[in-house]
Each structure stands twice: as structure tokens, then as C-alpha cells.
Design a protein around this motif. Structure first.
Motif, PDB file in Angstrom:
ATOM      1  N   CYS A   1       0.870  -1.176   0.000  1.00  5.47           N
ATOM      2  CA  CYS A   1       0.000   0.000   0.000  1.00  5.47           C
ATOM      3  C   CYS A   1       0.909   1.228   0.000  1.00  5.47           C
ATOM      4  O   CYS A   1       1.967   1.230   0.631  1.00  5.47           O
ATOM      5  N   ALA A   2       0.494   2.253  -0.697  1.00  3.80           N
ATOM      6  CA  ALA A   2       1.316   3.461  -0.800  1.00  3.80           C
ATOM      7  C   ALA A   2       0.438   4.644  -1.177  1.00  3.80           C
ATOM      8  O   ALA A   2      -0.673   4.467  -1.678  1.00  3.80           O
ATOM      9  N   GLY A   3       0.963   5.836  -0.939  1.00  2.00           N
ATOM     10  CA  GLY A   3       0.239   7.039  -1.330  1.00  2.00           C
ATOM     11  C   GLY A   3       1.072   8.280  -1.111  1.00  2.00           C
ATOM     12  O   GLY A   3       2.082   8.260  -0.409  1.00  2.00           O
ATOM     13  N   TYR A   4       0.649   9.346  -1.734  1.00  6.19           N
ATOM     14  CA  TYR A   4       1.370  10.615  -1.664  1.00  6.19           C
ATOM     15  C   TYR A   4       1.113  11.345  -0.351  1.00  6.19           C
ATOM     16  O   TYR A   4       0.014  11.277   0.204  1.00  6.19           O
ATOM     17  N   VAL A   5       2.124  12.052   0.094  1.00  6.77           N
ATOM     18  CA  VAL A   5       1.995  12.953   1.228  1.00  6.77           C
ATOM     19  C   VAL A   5       1.408  14.246   0.676  1.00  6.77           C
ATOM     20  O   VAL A   5       1.949  14.822  -0.280  1.00  6.77           O
ATOM     21  N   LYS A   6       0.296  14.695   1.230  1.00 11.42           N
ATOM     22  CA  LYS A   6      -0.355  15.925   0.764  1.00 11.42           C
ATOM     23  C   LYS A   6       0.377  17.154   1.288  1.00 11.42           C
ATOM     24  O   LYS A   6       1.019  17.100   2.341  1.00 11.42           O
ATOM     25  N   LYS A   7       0.239  18.250   0.579  1.00 11.51           N
ATOM     26  CA  LYS A   7       0.851  19.511   0.996  1.00 11.51           C
ATOM     27  C   LYS A   7       0.373  19.864   2.399  1.00 11.51           C
ATOM     28  O   LYS A   7      -0.819  19.833   2.691  1.00 11.51           O
ATOM     29  N   GLY A   8       1.328  20.147   3.290  1.00  3.38           N
ATOM     30  CA  GLY A   8       1.016  20.521   4.662  1.00  3.38           C
ATOM     31  C   GLY A   8       0.821  19.338   5.595  1.00  3.38           C
ATOM     32  O   GLY A   8       0.603  19.522   6.790  1.00  3.38           O
ATOM     33  N   GLU A   9       0.895  18.126   5.073  1.00  7.74           N
ATOM     34  CA  GLU A   9       0.664  16.920   5.866  1.00  7.74           C
ATOM     35  C   GLU A   9       2.006  16.305   6.264  1.00  7.74           C
ATOM     36  O   GLU A   9       2.974  16.363   5.520  1.00  7.74           O
ATOM     37  N   THR A  10       2.057  15.689   7.431  1.00  8.49           N
ATOM     38  CA  THR A  10       3.258  14.974   7.833  1.00  8.49           C
ATOM     39  C   THR A  10       3.238  13.576   7.214  1.00  8.49           C
ATOM     40  O   THR A  10       2.171  13.061   6.865  1.00  8.49           O
ATOM     41  N   ALA A  11       4.411  12.975   7.106  1.00  5.60           N
ATOM     42  CA  ALA A  11       4.491  11.603   6.608  1.00  5.60           C
ATOM     43  C   ALA A  11       3.729  10.670   7.535  1.00  5.60           C
ATOM     44  O   ALA A  11       3.051   9.740   7.080  1.00  5.60           O
ATOM     45  N   GLU A  12       3.800  10.922   8.838  1.00  6.78           N
ATOM     46  CA  GLU A  12       3.115  10.084   9.814  1.00  6.78           C
ATOM     47  C   GLU A  12       1.588  10.118   9.615  1.00  6.78           C
ATOM     48  O   GLU A  12       0.922   9.095   9.704  1.00  6.78           O
ATOM     49  N   LYS A  13       1.066  11.284   9.352  1.00  2.00           N
ATOM     50  CA  LYS A  13      -0.373  11.402   9.089  1.00  2.00           C
ATOM     51  C   LYS A  13      -0.735  10.715   7.773  1.00  2.00           C
ATOM     52  O   LYS A  13      -1.771  10.047   7.669  1.00  2.00           O
ATOM     53  N   ALA A  14       0.129  10.851   6.771  1.00  2.00           N
ATOM     54  CA  ALA A  14      -0.127  10.222   5.475  1.00  2.00           C
ATOM     55  C   ALA A  14      -0.199   8.704   5.595  1.00  2.00           C
ATOM     56  O   ALA A  14      -1.005   8.061   4.915  1.00  2.00           O
ATOM     57  N   VAL A  15       0.630   8.113   6.454  1.00  4.12           N
ATOM     58  CA  VAL A  15       0.624   6.656   6.635  1.00  4.12           C
ATOM     59  C   VAL A  15      -0.754   6.183   7.082  1.00  4.12           C
ATOM     60  O   VAL A  15      -1.348   5.284   6.471  1.00  4.12           O
ATOM     61  N   THR A  16      -1.278   6.772   8.140  1.00  2.00           N
ATOM     62  CA  THR A  16      -2.568   6.308   8.660  1.00  2.00           C
ATOM     63  C   THR A  16      -3.716   6.658   7.714  1.00  2.00           C
ATOM     64  O   THR A  16      -4.631   5.856   7.526  1.00  2.00           O
ATOM     65  N   ARG A  17      -3.658   7.834   7.103  1.00  2.00           N
ATOM     66  CA  ARG A  17      -4.716   8.248   6.175  1.00  2.00           C
ATOM     67  C   ARG A  17      -4.743   7.355   4.942  1.00  2.00           C
ATOM     68  O   ARG A  17      -5.799   6.827   4.567  1.00  2.00           O
ATOM     69  N   GLU A  18      -3.596   7.194   4.296  1.00  2.37           N
ATOM     70  CA  GLU A  18      -3.542   6.396   3.071  1.00  2.37           C
ATOM     71  C   GLU A  18      -3.914   4.944   3.321  1.00  2.37           C
ATOM     72  O   GLU A  18      -4.630   4.336   2.532  1.00  2.37           O
ATOM     73  N   PHE A  19      -3.430   4.382   4.431  1.00  4.59           N
ATOM     74  CA  PHE A  19      -3.749   2.992   4.722  1.00  4.59           C
ATOM     75  C   PHE A  19      -5.257   2.815   4.925  1.00  4.59           C
ATOM     76  O   PHE A  19      -5.855   1.876   4.398  1.00  4.59           O
ATOM     77  N   LYS A  20      -5.866   3.721   5.658  1.00  4.79           N
ATOM     78  CA  LYS A  20      -7.318   3.657   5.904  1.00  4.79           C
ATOM     79  C   LYS A  20      -8.092   3.839   4.589  1.00  4.79           C
ATOM     80  O   LYS A  20      -9.057   3.123   4.322  1.00  4.79           O
ATOM     81  N   GLU A  21      -7.660   4.791   3.759  1.00  2.11           N
ATOM     82  CA  GLU A  21      -8.332   5.028   2.479  1.00  2.11           C
ATOM     83  C   GLU A  21      -8.275   3.790   1.584  1.00  2.11           C
ATOM     84  O   GLU A  21      -9.257   3.442   0.940  1.00  2.11           O
ATOM     85  N   GLU A  22      -7.122   3.139   1.536  1.00  2.00           N
ATOM     86  CA  GLU A  22      -6.938   2.021   0.608  1.00  2.00           C
ATOM     87  C   GLU A  22      -7.540   0.714   1.111  1.00  2.00           C
ATOM     88  O   GLU A  22      -7.923  -0.123   0.304  1.00  2.00           O
ATOM     89  N   THR A  23      -7.614   0.511   2.428  1.00  4.52           N
ATOM     90  CA  THR A  23      -8.023  -0.796   2.968  1.00  4.52           C
ATOM     91  C   THR A  23      -9.239  -0.757   3.883  1.00  4.52           C
ATOM     92  O   THR A  23      -9.784  -1.799   4.215  1.00  4.52           O
ATOM     93  N   LYS A  24      -9.611   0.412   4.333  1.00  5.32           N
ATOM     94  CA  LYS A  24     -10.683   0.612   5.324  1.00  5.32           C
ATOM     95  C   LYS A  24     -10.308   0.038   6.688  1.00  5.32           C
ATOM     96  O   LYS A  24     -11.169  -0.112   7.558  1.00  5.32           O
ATOM     97  N   LEU A  25      -9.028  -0.283   6.896  1.00 10.15           N
ATOM     98  CA  LEU A  25      -8.554  -0.785   8.186  1.00 10.15           C
ATOM     99  C   LEU A  25      -7.828   0.327   8.939  1.00 10.15           C
ATOM    100  O   LEU A  25      -7.175   1.177   8.325  1.00 10.15           O
ATOM    101  N   ASP A  26      -7.916   0.294  10.258  1.00 10.29           N
ATOM    102  CA  ASP A  26      -7.194   1.252  11.094  1.00 10.29           C
ATOM    103  C   ASP A  26      -5.773   0.766  11.339  1.00 10.29           C
ATOM    104  O   ASP A  26      -5.480  -0.428  11.277  1.00 10.29           O
ATOM    105  N   THR A  27      -4.911   1.705  11.642  1.00  6.50           N
ATOM    106  CA  THR A  27      -3.523   1.413  11.990  1.00  6.50           C
ATOM    107  C   THR A  27      -3.403   1.358  13.502  1.00  6.50           C
ATOM    108  O   THR A  27      -3.841   2.275  14.195  1.00  6.50           O
TER     109      THR A  27
END
Length: 163
Positions: A65-91
Motif C-alpha cells: 500500500c502506498a500514497g502521496y503525502v499531501k501539501k502541509g501533511e506529515t508523513a506520519e499522518k499520510a501513513v494512517t490516512r492512506e492505509f485507511k483510504e486504501e483498505t478501510k482498516l485502522d492502523t
């Protein structure tokens, strides 16, 4: 390479403590290369005996699973957001592993290991054809040899039991 401000062609010029850096003679400024940043997640279950892989639309085979870091977003936030978006599972928790520059796409990829909440993953219908759990051996076979995903997966395998 071209200047992001005026569009003129850049030339390489020596800059103290930096080496050769693209320089715009029209603007009189150094222009450090810009690139996108993305996160890649080697996701394991709570039992740490499976890896979640995704089959992205328009691509053959399974990947991390992978995804882009949005402008103004931290990499840490992108990890949980992208994973949830792609799988519907929580981290449950995650850990930074390493990074690699992917030249063909001009992306700095940040590799993470994460533990996912137990459950059945549901693929994001806009991005993924499917997403499913694999044993470590199956995941190693599914991932393309000599790829960035393989390098991140090998790093994750080395860390999973300590995590």
C-alpha cells in the motif's frame, strides 16, 4: 531541468558546501530539485504472521500500500490516512524504516512498517482491484524482484518480530 520561477533552462553551478546545484542565470538563484514525497506501508496483522498487499488498478501483480503525502501533511499522518483510504482498516501502530528515491517517478518514497487492526480489508474502488493478506513467503513471491517494494518488504521482515 528548468527554472520553476521563470522557465529558463538551468545549468549546474558549484555552491560551497552543496556541490553542483542547478542554477538559473536569469533569476540569479540556485534551484534545488523538487520532487513528490510518498509513503509505502508494509502492513502486518496483530499476530505478525501476514503481510497485506494491494493490486493497484492499471498495474500487474501485488504491491505494498502506498500514497502521496499531501501539501502541509506529515508523513506520519499520510501513513494512517492512506492505509485507511486504501483498505478501510485502522492502523494500530507504525514505525519508519527507511527511504529510497524513485527516479523514474521523481518521488522520495518513505518506507514504514505498520500493524493493522484485525479485520477484512476492503479495497478502495477508485485505486485498487483487490487487497488481501499473504504469508511472508507468499508476499515475497508476489512482490516484483529488484523493486522498491521488495527492498521495503525485506526491511520490514527484518523488523517485524522486534516491533
Amino acid at each position: 531541468m528548468f527554472c520553476t520561477e521563470c522557465g529558463d533552462k538551468l545549468t549546474l553551478m558549484f555552491k560551497a558546501d552543496e556541490g553542483l546545484v542547478p542554477y538559473c542565470t536569469k533569476c540569479g538563484e540556485y534551484r534545488f530539485p523538487r520532487f513528490a514525497t510518498a509513503v509505502s506501508m508494509a502492513a502486518t496483522n496483530r499476530a505478525k504472521d501476514k503481510i497485506l498487499l494491494a493490486k493497484h488498478k492499471g498495474h500487474s501483480g501485488y504491491r505494498l500500500c502506498a500514497g502521496y503525502v499531501k501539501k502541509g501533511e506529515t508523513a506520519e499522518k499520510a501513513v494512517t490516512r492512506e492505509f485507511k483510504e486504501e483498505t478501510k482498516l485502522d492502523t494500530v501502530k507504525f514505525k519508519y524504516l527507511n527511504s529510497r528515491y524513485l527516479e523514474e517517478k521523481n518521488i522520495l518514497m518513505l518506507g514504514f512498517l505498520l500493524i493493522a487492526e484485525d479485520g477484512t480489508p476492503v479495497p478502495d474502488e477508485n485505486e485498487l482491484e483487490s487487497v488481501k493478506w499473504f504469508t511472508f513467503e507468499e508476499a515475497a513471491e508476489e512482490i516484483k524482484n529488484d523493486s522498491l517494494a521488495e527492498a521495503f518488504l525485506k526491511s520490514a521482515f527484518a523488523e517485524i518480530k522486534k516491533f
